[in-house]
Write a protein that holds these residues in place. Structure first.
Motif, mmCIF file in Angstrom:
data_model
loop_
_atom_site.group_PDB
_atom_site.id
_atom_site.type_symbol
_atom_site.label_atom_id
_atom_site.label_comp_id
_atom_site.label_asym_id
_atom_site.label_seq_id
_atom_site.Cartn_x
_atom_site.Cartn_y
_atom_site.Cartn_z
ATOM 1 N N SER A 99 0.816 -1.215 0.000
ATOM 2 C CA SER A 99 0.000 0.000 0.000
ATOM 3 C C SER A 99 0.850 1.266 0.000
ATOM 4 O O SER A 99 0.326 2.367 -0.096
ATOM 5 N N ARG A 100 2.150 1.105 0.150
ATOM 6 C CA ARG A 100 3.006 2.288 0.229
ATOM 7 C C ARG A 100 3.945 2.369 -0.969
ATOM 8 O O ARG A 100 4.344 1.351 -1.517
ATOM 9 N N THR A 101 4.320 3.586 -1.315
ATOM 10 C CA THR A 101 5.262 3.769 -2.423
ATOM 11 C C THR A 101 6.642 3.294 -1.978
ATOM 12 O O THR A 101 6.864 2.969 -0.813
ATOM 13 N N VAL A 102 7.559 3.296 -2.925
ATOM 14 C CA VAL A 102 8.938 2.948 -2.615
ATOM 15 C C VAL A 102 9.465 3.854 -1.496
ATOM 16 O O VAL A 102 10.000 3.382 -0.494
ATOM 17 N N ALA A 103 9.266 5.166 -1.657
ATOM 18 C CA ALA A 103 9.729 6.099 -0.627
ATOM 19 C C ALA A 103 9.025 5.817 0.701
ATOM 20 O O ALA A 103 9.643 5.824 1.761
ATOM 21 N N GLY A 104 7.720 5.542 0.619
ATOM 22 C CA GLY A 104 6.939 5.249 1.828
ATOM 23 C C GLY A 104 7.462 4.023 2.551
ATOM 24 O O GLY A 104 7.491 3.974 3.782
ATOM 25 N N ASN A 105 7.875 3.022 1.788
ATOM 26 C CA ASN A 105 8.435 1.828 2.395
ATOM 27 C C ASN A 105 9.766 2.104 3.078
ATOM 28 O O ASN A 105 10.021 1.615 4.169
ATOM 29 N N VAL A 106 10.592 2.889 2.401
ATOM 30 C CA VAL A 106 11.922 3.143 2.960
ATOM 31 C C VAL A 106 11.821 3.934 4.263
ATOM 32 O O VAL A 106 12.511 3.654 5.234
ATOM 33 N N GLU A 107 10.898 4.911 4.288
ATOM 34 C CA GLU A 107 10.835 5.770 5.477
ATOM 35 C C GLU A 107 9.994 5.163 6.600
ATOM 36 O O GLU A 107 9.907 5.726 7.686
ATOM 37 N N LEU A 108 9.406 3.998 6.317
ATOM 38 C CA LEU A 108 8.483 3.378 7.276
ATOM 39 C C LEU A 108 9.054 3.306 8.684
ATOM 40 O O LEU A 108 8.371 3.558 9.669
ATOM 41 N N ALA A 109 10.330 2.937 8.770
ATOM 42 C CA ALA A 109 10.898 2.722 10.095
ATOM 43 C C ALA A 109 11.820 3.852 10.530
ATOM 44 O O ALA A 109 12.553 3.722 11.493
ATOM 45 N N PHE A 110 11.782 4.970 9.789
ATOM 46 C CA PHE A 110 12.720 6.051 10.119
ATOM 47 C C PHE A 110 12.505 6.513 11.560
ATOM 48 O O PHE A 110 11.384 6.778 11.988
ATOM 49 N N ARG A 111 13.612 6.568 12.290
ATOM 50 C CA ARG A 111 13.568 6.828 13.719
ATOM 51 C C ARG A 111 12.872 8.147 14.049
ATOM 52 O O ARG A 111 12.037 8.226 14.928
ATOM 53 N N ASN A 112 13.241 9.170 13.303
ATOM 54 C CA ASN A 112 12.764 10.501 13.644
ATOM 55 C C ASN A 112 11.619 10.890 12.717
ATOM 56 O O ASN A 112 11.789 11.595 11.742
ATOM 57 N N ARG A 113 10.407 10.402 13.043
ATOM 58 C CA ARG A 113 9.283 10.555 12.118
ATOM 59 C C ARG A 113 8.794 11.988 12.001
ATOM 60 O O ARG A 113 8.167 12.357 11.021
ATOM 61 N N LYS A 114 9.048 12.798 13.015
ATOM 62 C CA LYS A 114 8.511 14.162 13.011
ATOM 63 C C LYS A 114 9.289 15.079 12.076
ATOM 64 O O LYS A 114 8.753 16.026 11.540
ATOM 65 N N ASP A 115 10.575 14.781 11.918
ATOM 66 C CA ASP A 115 11.434 15.665 11.137
ATOM 67 C C ASP A 115 11.320 15.327 9.653
ATOM 68 O O ASP A 115 12.042 14.495 9.125
ATOM 69 N N ARG A 116 10.393 16.013 8.982
ATOM 70 C CA ARG A 116 10.072 15.657 7.617
ATOM 71 C C ARG A 116 11.245 15.866 6.658
ATOM 72 O O ARG A 116 11.520 15.029 5.794
ATOM 73 N N ALA A 117 11.947 16.967 6.823
ATOM 74 C CA ALA A 117 13.058 17.276 5.913
ATOM 75 C C ALA A 117 14.141 16.201 6.032
ATOM 76 O O ALA A 117 14.650 15.697 5.023
ATOM 77 N N ALA A 118 14.474 15.853 7.273
ATOM 78 C CA ALA A 118 15.513 14.839 7.489
ATOM 79 C C ALA A 118 15.085 13.514 6.884
ATOM 80 O O ALA A 118 15.870 12.803 6.256
ATOM 81 N N ARG A 119 13.783 13.223 7.039
ATOM 82 C CA ARG A 119 13.258 11.958 6.539
ATOM 83 C C ARG A 119 13.367 11.905 5.022
ATOM 84 O O ARG A 119 13.848 10.942 4.448
ATOM 85 N N GLU A 120 12.943 12.993 4.391
ATOM 86 C CA GLU A 120 12.964 13.000 2.928
ATOM 87 C C GLU A 120 14.368 12.934 2.365
ATOM 88 O O GLU A 120 14.625 12.237 1.373
ATOM 89 N N SER A 121 15.289 13.631 3.014
ATOM 90 C CA SER A 121 16.644 13.618 2.469
ATOM 91 C C SER A 121 17.273 12.237 2.697
ATOM 92 O O SER A 121 18.038 11.752 1.863
ATOM 93 N N ARG A 122 16.927 11.589 3.804
ATOM 94 C CA ARG A 122 17.461 10.247 4.060
ATOM 95 C C ARG A 122 16.940 9.253 3.014
ATOM 96 O O ARG A 122 17.685 8.417 2.512
ATOM 97 N N VAL A 123 15.653 9.371 2.683
ATOM 98 C CA VAL A 123 15.067 8.473 1.691
ATOM 99 C C VAL A 123 15.752 8.660 0.338
ATOM 100 O O VAL A 123 16.123 7.699 -0.331
ATOM 101 N N CYS A 124 15.974 9.950 -0.051
ATOM 102 C CA CYS A 124 16.655 10.233 -1.322
ATOM 103 C C CYS A 124 18.033 9.625 -1.347
ATOM 104 O O CYS A 124 18.438 8.968 -2.313
#
Lengths: 349, 226
Positions: A99-124
């Motif tokens: 049900s999730r995109t590739v990016a959605g899957n990668v960020e699923l377990a990202f520790r710091n869920r609140k920090d959107r910018a950090a999350r997006e750059s980590r996924v990239c």
């Protein structure tokens, strides 16, 4: 090297209909930081159970599993969750959330869920690392098997783990894709300093990326050691049979048995199997002996692979020359750590 | 243009506002009971999935008690259950008749069925997804909301459609024990006063309603799948 994973006296039983089934029995294992440690066994040997004890997906009855200086069995739920973030895991069936995109899957377990910018750059960053930067918005069902496993690898690395567990990660993939995934794992190991535990039933996988290996059968480790040493000097019967599957040097016995014309010897010829048994840099041995000892060498089979940065394998050859020259040539090779087996002599000339 | 309607459904056309009210009552009963029972069913289904023998937090007591309660309620025919619930309904809602009085027994009647449906939808979530989520270090609550419920969405929509269709059937039954709605209309006029056109028009409206529910369900399933 410091230990990443230490397993001692690990025992686990599953309750079964006909009494208890022993899944693991007194398993001892030491994985050092930076190892690519292969655990090799047939299906049902207990290798998946063993790897699941490392991140606490399975409980064990006795013994200890110490990961990064923490004893897995004694951790409470919260600490176990923290430890799991330091251990990535990839699976044979990928286990991407459809049900999730590739990016959605990668960020699923990202520790710091609140920090959107950090999350997006980590996924990239991670999608770049596994070569799927352009697939961020695709869904798993739109990807090939190899791409799915790449996404799974990116997902496993999202929290910068120090250990990666790979449970038959290439078993569902075709040979070319397997190759590219193994290359990626090796690459990640070199770049990120990952410790990788590879569960597989394919000896070729072990040969290709592991530096150490343990062979497991019926819940016990039958043999372990450096991959090169194990391939050169397998002790257990199971190990030998596994290794035969990765080399074609054994085919010669079938040819001898069937009196193949390919190996019909003329007077003065001798059929031998040469094997590399040490990590010496390979030399132009065949050229040297034909020059020095006046020998014609006819290569019947060759199977030389590079394992752990050393040539592994050997040749099946027919030497033709004077008996004394042949004898000297064999001595010369033996001195250079080539193991020689004389398979067949021609009638004396 | 309405002449042929007058001709075919004389009694219904004479009571058109009442018929329309009954339809609205049915919608309210299906809607309110459906939404409330959906949340209960999700809660119970999650509890069953988590506490089952190989669940994330196995708990034989909770699992067995819940399991038995659901089986018990499912084995009582709804018309008897609705009658049996009258005193409790009166105590809780204040009345046992009309739309208001019907919603409580509808919830009790449909929740066990709904729970089983959602339980099977959740059980359909690949065990590998759950294992992967655990391996990532997710907690139980996170796994419930971010994996189980999310990955089961297409199945949950599918079973909700099945449940809503059953619920429409139950609303007709509560008509017998004093609830309002189309069932009540059909019984009072069609059955008790032999106005067959009241029965047939009720059937037509219910068939259309169910067709609409299924259509919307199918569209939602399509949108939710990738």
């Amino acid at each position: 090297m410091p230990q990443a994973i230490t397993i001692s006296n690990l025992t686990k039983t599953f309750p079964g209909e006909e009494g208890e089934h022993i899944a693991l029995q007194s398993v001892n294992l030491a994985v050092e930081k930076g190892d690519i440690y292969g655990i090799m066994g047939l299906s049902g040997a207990g290798k998946s159970t063993l790897v699941r004890c490392i991140n606490g997906l399975e409980h064990y009855d006795s013994g200890t599993v110490t990961v990064n200086a923490k004893e897995v069995g004694s951790l409470n739920r919260g600490d176990l969750r923290m430890l799991r973030r330091d251990i990535g895991m990839i699976f044979q069936s990928f286990n991407l959330m459809p049900s999730r995109t590739v990016a959605g899957n990668v960020e699923l377990a990202f520790r710091n869920r609140k920090d959107r910018a950090a999350r997006e750059s980590r996924v990239c960053e991670l999608l770049d690392l596994v070569g799927l930067a352009d697939k961020a918005d695709s869904y798993p069902n739109e990807l090939s098997g190899g791409q799915k496993q790449r996404v799974a690898i990116a997902r496993a690395l999202v929290n910068n783990p120090s250990i990666l567990l790979s449970d038959e990660a290439t078993s569902a993939l075709d040979p070319n894709t397997t190759q590219s995934i193994l290359d990626l794992l090796r690459n990640l190991h070199d770049r990120l300093g990952l410790t990788i535990v590879v569960i597989t039933h394919q000896m070729a996988v072990i040969k290709q990326i592991c530096n150490k290996v343990a062979v497991i059968a019926d819940g016990s480790i039958v043999e372990e050691g450096k991959v090169f040493d194990l391939f050169v000097n397998p002790q257990a019967r199971l190990t030998k049979s596994f290794i035969e599957t990765t080399s074609n040097l054994e085919k010669i016995s079938a040819l001898i048995e069937h009196n193949s014309p390919l190996i019909a010897l003329h007077p003065g010829e001798i059929l031998l199997r040469m094997r590399y048994v040490s990590k010496q840099v390979s030399q132009a041995l065949i050229s040297i002996i034909s020059r020095q000892f006046n020998i014609d060498a006819n290569i019947i089979f060759g199977d030389i692979d590079v394992v752990d940065n050393a040539p592994l394998g050997g040749l099946v050859v027919i030497f033709k020359g004077k008996a004394s020259d042949v004898r000297e040539a064999i001595e010369f090779l033996k001195k250079r750590d080539i193991r020689i087996e004389v398979l067949k002599h021609a009638e004396l000339a | 243009m309405l002449n042929w309607l007058d001709h075919l459904f004389p009694n219904v056309m004479a009571r058109l506002p009442e018929f329309f009210d009954s339809f609205v009552q049915t919608l309210i009963m299906v809607g309110v009971a459906g939404i409330i029972s959906f949340f209960f069913a999700c809660g119970f289904a999650v509890a069953l999935i988590l506490t089952q023998p190989h669940g994330l937090t196995p708990n034989a007591v909770v699992f067995n008690v819940l399991d038995k309660i659901i089986n018990t309620f499912r084995s009582i025919p709804f018309i008897i259950l609705a009658a049996a619930l009258v005193p409790i309904t009166r105590a809780i809602v204040g009345t046992a008749i009309g739309t208001q009085g019907a919603i409580f027994p509808l919830i009790i009647g449909i929740t066990p069925f709904f729970t089983r449906q959602i339980q099977s939808a959740l059980a359909g979530v690949d065990a590998g997804f759950i294992e992967a989520a655990e391996a990532m270090g997710m907690g139980t609550v996170e796994i419930v909301f971010r994996i189980y419920l999310r990955e089961a969405i297409p199945s949950i929509i599918r079973v909700s459609v099945i449940t809503l269709v059953s619920l429409v059937g139950l609303t007709a039954i509560v008509g017998i024990v004093g609830g309002g709605g189309l069932g009540d209309f059909a019984i009072r006029y069609g059955y008790q006063r032999y106005m067959l056109d009241a029965t047939y028009s009720t059937i037509i409206v219910l068939v259309l309603l169910i067709g609409l529910i299924e259509l919307v369900g199918r569209l939602l399933v399509e949108v939710s799948q990738h």
